[in-house]
Design a protein around this motif. Structure first.
Motif, PDB file in Angstrom:
ATOM      1  N   GLU A 186       0.651  -1.501   0.165  1.00  0.00           N
ATOM      2  CA  GLU A 186       0.233  -0.131  -0.464  1.00  0.00           C
ATOM      3  C   GLU A 186       0.954   1.083  -0.520  1.00  0.00           C
ATOM      4  O   GLU A 186       1.584   1.755   0.697  1.00  0.00           O
ATOM      5  N   VAL A 187       0.511   2.111  -0.689  1.00  0.00           N
ATOM      6  CA  VAL A 187       0.952   3.442  -0.955  1.00  0.00           C
ATOM      7  C   VAL A 187       0.397   4.701  -1.079  1.00  0.00           C
ATOM      8  O   VAL A 187      -0.247   4.650  -1.246  1.00  0.00           O
ATOM      9  N   PRO A 188       0.627   5.573   0.028  1.00  0.00           N
ATOM     10  CA  PRO A 188      -0.630   6.909  -0.144  1.00  0.00           C
ATOM     11  C   PRO A 188      -0.015   7.583  -0.966  1.00  0.00           C
ATOM     12  O   PRO A 188       1.230   7.932  -1.493  1.00  0.00           O
ATOM     13  N   LEU A 189      -0.891   8.372  -2.153  1.00  0.00           N
ATOM     14  CA  LEU A 189      -0.903   9.288  -3.224  1.00  0.00           C
ATOM     15  C   LEU A 189      -1.637  10.813  -2.977  1.00  0.00           C
ATOM     16  O   LEU A 189      -1.391  11.032  -2.989  1.00  0.00           O
ATOM     17  N   ALA A 190      -2.360  10.384  -1.143  1.00  0.00           N
ATOM     18  CA  ALA A 190      -2.480  11.427  -0.829  1.00  0.00           C
ATOM     19  C   ALA A 190      -3.522  11.335   0.867  1.00  0.00           C
ATOM     20  O   ALA A 190      -3.054  10.394   1.057  1.00  0.00           O
ATOM     21  N   ASP A 191      -3.805  12.833   0.783  1.00  0.00           N
ATOM     22  CA  ASP A 191      -4.364  12.018   2.210  1.00  0.00           C
ATOM     23  C   ASP A 191      -5.461  10.754   2.344  1.00  0.00           C
ATOM     24  O   ASP A 191      -5.847  10.425   3.247  1.00  0.00           O
ATOM     25  N   ALA A 192      -6.478  10.998   1.874  1.00  0.00           N
ATOM     26  CA  ALA A 192      -7.273  10.611   2.096  1.00  0.00           C
ATOM     27  C   ALA A 192      -7.201   9.046   1.132  1.00  0.00           C
ATOM     28  O   ALA A 192      -8.066   8.634   0.493  1.00  0.00           O
ATOM     29  N   LEU A 193      -6.259   9.347  -0.050  1.00  0.00           N
ATOM     30  CA  LEU A 193      -6.137   7.986  -1.222  1.00  0.00           C
ATOM     31  C   LEU A 193      -4.994   7.231  -1.432  1.00  0.00           C
ATOM     32  O   LEU A 193      -3.716   7.829  -1.051  1.00  0.00           O
ATOM     33  N   GLN A 194      -5.243   5.809  -1.296  1.00  0.00           N
ATOM     34  CA  GLN A 194      -4.022   4.419  -1.200  1.00  0.00           C
ATOM     35  C   GLN A 194      -4.031   4.482  -2.958  1.00  0.00           C
ATOM     36  O   GLN A 194      -5.255   3.647  -2.890  1.00  0.00           O
ATOM     37  N   LEU A 195      -2.849   4.132  -3.117  1.00  0.00           N
ATOM     38  CA  LEU A 195      -2.683   3.473  -4.202  1.00  0.00           C
ATOM     39  C   LEU A 195      -2.360   1.663  -3.334  1.00  0.00           C
ATOM     40  O   LEU A 195      -1.614   1.292  -2.872  1.00  0.00           O
ATOM     41  N   THR A 196      -2.957   0.360  -4.053  1.00  0.00           N
ATOM     42  CA  THR A 196      -2.759  -1.190  -3.686  1.00  0.00           C
ATOM     43  C   THR A 196      -2.517  -1.677  -4.886  1.00  0.00           C
ATOM     44  O   THR A 196      -2.820  -1.380  -6.168  1.00  0.00           O
ATOM     45  N   MET A 197      -1.781  -3.034  -4.190  1.00  0.00           N
ATOM     46  CA  MET A 197      -0.627  -3.533  -5.983  1.00  0.00           C
ATOM     47  C   MET A 197      -0.392  -5.057  -4.721  1.00  0.00           C
ATOM     48  O   MET A 197      -0.471  -4.725  -3.800  1.00  0.00           O
ATOM     49  N   GLU A 198      -1.171  -6.176  -5.382  1.00  0.00           N
ATOM     50  CA  GLU A 198      -0.765  -7.723  -5.052  1.00  0.00           C
ATOM     51  C   GLU A 198      -0.661  -8.550  -5.890  1.00  0.00           C
ATOM     52  O   GLU A 198      -0.827  -8.117  -6.893  1.00  0.00           O
ATOM     53  N   VAL A 199      -0.277  -9.122  -5.652  1.00  0.00           N
ATOM     54  CA  VAL A 199      -0.025 -10.667  -6.238  1.00  0.00           C
ATOM     55  C   VAL A 199       0.189 -11.682  -5.546  1.00  0.00           C
ATOM     56  O   VAL A 199       0.647 -12.127  -4.660  1.00  0.00           O
ATOM     57  N   VAL A 200      -1.415 -12.479  -5.964  1.00  0.00           N
ATOM     58  CA  VAL A 200      -2.363 -13.552  -5.050  1.00  0.00           C
ATOM     59  C   VAL A 200      -1.836 -15.022  -5.903  1.00  0.00           C
ATOM     60  O   VAL A 200      -2.178 -15.000  -7.221  1.00  0.00           O
ATOM     61  N   GLY A 201      -0.969 -15.809  -5.500  1.00  0.00           N
ATOM     62  CA  GLY A 201      -0.932 -17.129  -5.679  1.00  0.00           C
ATOM     63  C   GLY A 201      -1.582 -18.917  -4.825  1.00  0.00           C
ATOM     64  O   GLY A 201      -1.785 -18.708  -3.680  1.00  0.00           O
ATOM     65  N   ALA A 202      -1.934 -19.540  -5.878  1.00  0.00           N
ATOM     66  CA  ALA A 202      -1.963 -20.627  -4.978  1.00  0.00           C
ATOM     67  C   ALA A 202      -1.317 -22.262  -5.728  1.00  0.00           C
ATOM     68  O   ALA A 202      -0.613 -22.487  -6.947  1.00  0.00           O
ATOM     69  N   GLN A 203      -0.759 -22.792  -5.016  1.00  0.00           N
ATOM     70  CA  GLN A 203       0.279 -24.538  -5.599  1.00  0.00           C
ATOM     71  C   GLN A 203       0.210 -24.391  -6.271  1.00  0.00           C
ATOM     72  O   GLN A 203      -1.375 -24.651  -7.352  1.00  0.00           O
ATOM     73  N   ARG A 204       0.783 -24.485  -7.915  1.00  0.00           N
ATOM     74  CA  ARG A 204       0.397 -25.148  -9.377  1.00  0.00           C
ATOM     75  C   ARG A 204      -0.303 -24.341  -9.795  1.00  0.00           C
ATOM     76  O   ARG A 204      -0.982 -25.347  -9.974  1.00  0.00           O
ATOM     77  N   SER A 205      -0.573 -23.054  -9.662  1.00  0.00           N
ATOM     78  CA  SER A 205      -1.713 -22.076 -10.433  1.00  0.00           C
ATOM     79  C   SER A 205      -0.400 -21.082 -10.859  1.00  0.00           C
ATOM     80  O   SER A 205       0.307 -20.396  -9.189  1.00  0.00           O
ATOM     81  N   ARG A 206      -0.849 -19.606 -11.738  1.00  0.00           N
ATOM     82  CA  ARG A 206      -0.413 -19.252 -11.820  1.00  0.00           C
ATOM     83  C   ARG A 206      -0.830 -17.937 -11.115  1.00  0.00           C
ATOM     84  O   ARG A 206      -1.700 -17.410 -10.782  1.00  0.00           O
ATOM     85  N   PRO A 207       0.386 -17.364 -10.609  1.00  0.00           N
ATOM     86  CA  PRO A 207      -0.253 -15.857 -10.020  1.00  0.00           C
ATOM     87  C   PRO A 207      -1.153 -14.701 -10.235  1.00  0.00           C
ATOM     88  O   PRO A 207      -1.391 -14.558 -11.329  1.00  0.00           O
ATOM     89  N   ASP A 208      -2.468 -14.375  -9.506  1.00  0.00           N
ATOM     90  CA  ASP A 208      -3.202 -12.927 -10.285  1.00  0.00           C
ATOM     91  C   ASP A 208      -2.553 -12.000  -9.316  1.00  0.00           C
ATOM     92  O   ASP A 208      -1.881 -11.651  -8.367  1.00  0.00           O
ATOM     93  N   LYS A 209      -2.388 -10.714 -10.385  1.00  0.00           N
ATOM     94  CA  LYS A 209      -1.699  -9.770  -9.989  1.00  0.00           C
ATOM     95  C   LYS A 209      -2.806  -8.745 -10.314  1.00  0.00           C
ATOM     96  O   LYS A 209      -3.971  -8.608 -11.627  1.00  0.00           O
ATOM     97  N   ALA A 210      -3.043  -7.689  -9.578  1.00  0.00           N
ATOM     98  CA  ALA A 210      -3.773  -6.840  -9.585  1.00  0.00           C
ATOM     99  C   ALA A 210      -3.213  -5.595  -8.512  1.00  0.00           C
ATOM    100  O   ALA A 210      -2.349  -5.525  -8.175  1.00  0.00           O
ATOM    101  N   VAL A 211      -3.895  -4.017  -9.429  1.00  0.00           N
ATOM    102  CA  VAL A 211      -3.757  -3.072  -9.153  1.00  0.00           C
ATOM    103  C   VAL A 211      -4.768  -2.053  -8.398  1.00  0.00           C
ATOM    104  O   VAL A 211      -5.805  -2.209  -9.174  1.00  0.00           O
ATOM    105  N   GLY A 212      -5.349  -1.715  -7.264  1.00  0.00           N
ATOM    106  CA  GLY A 212      -6.570  -1.205  -7.199  1.00  0.00           C
ATOM    107  C   GLY A 212      -6.040   0.433  -5.656  1.00  0.00           C
ATOM    108  O   GLY A 212      -5.182   0.891  -6.233  1.00  0.00           O
TER     109      GLY A 212
END
Length: 244
Positions: A186-212
């Motif tokens: 999580e990265v703050p962009l302004a006092d009330a706004l945050q940028l989120t980035m993540e990578v989520v995975g499971a065994q024997r599966s390619r990871p999901d990547k998301a930004v929000g």
């Protein structure tokens, strides 16, 4: 990633959207372990005792569209409980498949700090009802998910979240197990706004990547949105949360 315990034929596997994130997730079969929207990576933190939250999320995962509602409460110092309901419709193939999920989550974070590391764990139990109109067949999946949580908060309000866990899903005639992991930032962009980035995975599966992004409308209400890609499909969600 899976282990079959009997040779009994099983119904067509369901395509399960990440409705709560969580999510569960979780909850673990249809809803991944729930984090603060729009992330699926959970944080090592809990609501203070007596504080409650209500969240709603509308999601799309390839051809699956759904909505979820979650209620959480700080029931004890460093202990939080959550219940959730979700419903989705998979329009591919036609006619559509209907998914209904219910979940219960418990999060315990005994080591919490405003700066540096916070450490804890959570346990999620989920139930998913599938109505497949193509076959047609009706069946229920049940599962649980145990996850270790770690968060590292810096003085500039940037936060790293790490999750590592194991999930088990019981389908008719079969049992599926998989290790899970996630990393978010999580990265703050302004006092009330945050940028989120993540990578989520499971065994024997390619990871999901998301930004929000997450926007605090006031001290109690937040709005969020995210988009992502993984395993040959795109997904996204919008949501709102009220803490009181």
């Amino acid at each position: 990633m899976s282990k079959t315990t009997t040779s009994t034929p099983t119904p067509k596997p369901s395509r399960i959207a990440p409705l709560c994130i969580a999510a569960l997730s979780g909850l673990t079969i249809a809803l991944p372990a729930h984090a603060e929207a729009p992330m699926s990576t959970d944080d090592a933190g809990t609501l203070s005792q007596g504080t409650m939250k209500l969240e709603t999320v509308f999601s799309r995962d390839h051809k699956t569209h759904g909505a979820a509602l979650l209620f959480g409460a700080g029931v004890w110092p460093q202990l939080e409980m959550e219940v959730s309901l979700a419903r989705a419709r998979d329009s591919h193939p036609s006619p559509s498949t209907t998914l209904q999920a219910q979940g219960l989550g418990v999060k315990w974070v005994p080591y919490q700090n405003e700066l540096g590391w916070s450490l804890g764990a959570r346990w999620d139990l989920g139930r998913l009802q599938v109505r497949d109109r193509v076959t047609p067949s009706h069946f229920t999946e049940r599962g649980y998910h145990l996850t270790a949580l770690a968060s590292y908060r810096r003085a500039n309000d940037q936060v790293l979240h790490l999750n590592a866990g194991h999930k088990t899903v019981h389908s008719p005639g079969a049992r599926h197990r998989a290790a899970t992991w996630a990393a978010g930032y999580e990265v703050p962009l302004a006092d009330a706004l945050q940028l989120t980035m993540e990578v989520v995975g499971a065994q024997r599966s390619r990871p999901d990547k998301a930004v929000g992004v997450r926007y605090a409308i006031n001290d109690q209400i937040k709005a969020s949105a995210a988009i992502g890609r993984g395993n040959g499909r795109s997904f996204g969600q919008v949501g709102a949360a009220w803490e009181f």
